[in-house]
Write a protein that holds these residues in place. Sequence first.
Motif, short mmCIF file in Angstrom:
data_model
loop_
_atom_site.label_atom_id
_atom_site.label_comp_id
_atom_site.label_asym_id
_atom_site.label_seq_id
_atom_site.Cartn_x
_atom_site.Cartn_y
_atom_site.Cartn_z
N ARG A 136 2.43 -6.62 5.42
CA ARG A 136 2.04 -5.44 4.66
C ARG A 136 3.26 -4.53 4.48
O ARG A 136 3.95 -4.19 5.43
N VAL A 179 0.85 -1.19 0.00
CA VAL A 179 0.00 0.00 0.00
C VAL A 179 0.89 1.24 0.00
O VAL A 179 2.05 1.19 0.42
N GLU A 207 5.19 -4.46 7.87
CA GLU A 207 4.41 -4.55 9.11
C GLU A 207 3.63 -5.86 9.08
O GLU A 207 2.90 -6.13 8.14
N ARG A 266 -3.06 3.38 1.69
CA ARG A 266 -3.23 2.76 3.00
C ARG A 266 -4.67 2.94 3.48
O ARG A 266 -5.23 4.02 3.35
N GLY A 267 -5.23 1.89 4.01
CA GLY A 267 -6.63 1.90 4.43
C GLY A 267 -7.52 1.12 3.49
O GLY A 267 -8.61 0.69 3.87
N GLY A 280 -4.85 -4.16 0.23
CA GLY A 280 -3.53 -4.02 -0.36
C GLY A 280 -3.40 -4.63 -1.74
O GLY A 280 -4.17 -5.51 -2.13
N GLU A 308 7.82 5.32 11.02
CA GLU A 308 7.39 3.94 10.80
C GLU A 308 8.57 2.98 10.76
O GLU A 308 8.50 1.86 11.28
N ALA A 342 1.52 5.28 1.27
CA ALA A 342 1.22 6.04 2.48
C ALA A 342 0.24 7.17 2.23
O ALA A 342 -0.42 7.63 3.17
N ASP A 343 0.11 7.65 0.99
CA ASP A 343 -0.83 8.74 0.70
C ASP A 343 -1.40 8.56 -0.71
O ASP A 343 -0.89 7.77 -1.51
N THR A 387 4.33 -0.84 3.39
CA THR A 387 3.84 0.51 3.17
C THR A 387 4.93 1.35 2.52
O THR A 387 6.07 1.39 3.01
#
Length: 266
Positions: free
Chosen positions: A128, A39, A116, A54-55, A58, A98, A41-42, A130
Amino acid sequence: MSSPSATMVVWSSAWLSGAAAADDVLDALQDWAEQHEVVAADENLAASLEIPVRGEPGGAPAALLAALRRAGVDGGLLVMPVPGDVRGLGGAGAFATEALRAGEAVVLGGLGVVPERVGSAVGSGILRWTVFEVSPGTPQPNVPLSEAEHELTGAMRVAAGMLIELGVAKQRAGVREELQARIAERTKASWPAGMPQRALRVLQRAAEVAAILELAMEDEPGGALSASSALKRAEALRPLFSAVRTARCAAVADAVRALSDHAGRL
């Protein structure tokens, strides 16, 4: 042990240099988790790399490899930050935060990637990754592999002596077998053809020292180590853990250089 980030940076660099196939990268990552997802980060980075933000659910690691190829990345670097030693993170920011929390990360061109675990056990669940945008040319530790290996050899002697001093062998039955099992678990990761032998040797020795240190950090079965004693033990072992981290980063950097040289000879 080695780390997911070490596997990612070495194998992705091998693929980028033409020394491995994309499927080889994906297969090597299976040592760390059954599933991997990527994923951004923005939202802006997600759109640029063509991976989910992210969110959201993935994307596949293959999408990250494709993004690296499009960006013209030719190799990566392993960073293993800890409080008080954040070399390679390029200053404060979301990526640094992170990476410090994870204790590891990969820098690939202008991208920083942090693993992560989503799940409890190594080898199961989801890992995951990121992706963050970082400043190109982020300063990195530059310790020669020969120097890192020398420090690691000294750390191994000190760590072995620490086990004797702490009386671990007397407190734990079958400690030799336990140590061998830990080392075997920590050295099971596969590496691409073309890995320099010295880098492989240093990674093996780093795994051995790390296993000894972890054993030395543990309280004896049924024991109750006081807080002050535990703190003193941790302080005594801190330089040895640092030698392990430095050796791993130096070995991975040496491997990436060798794989890049391979690309240059094609």
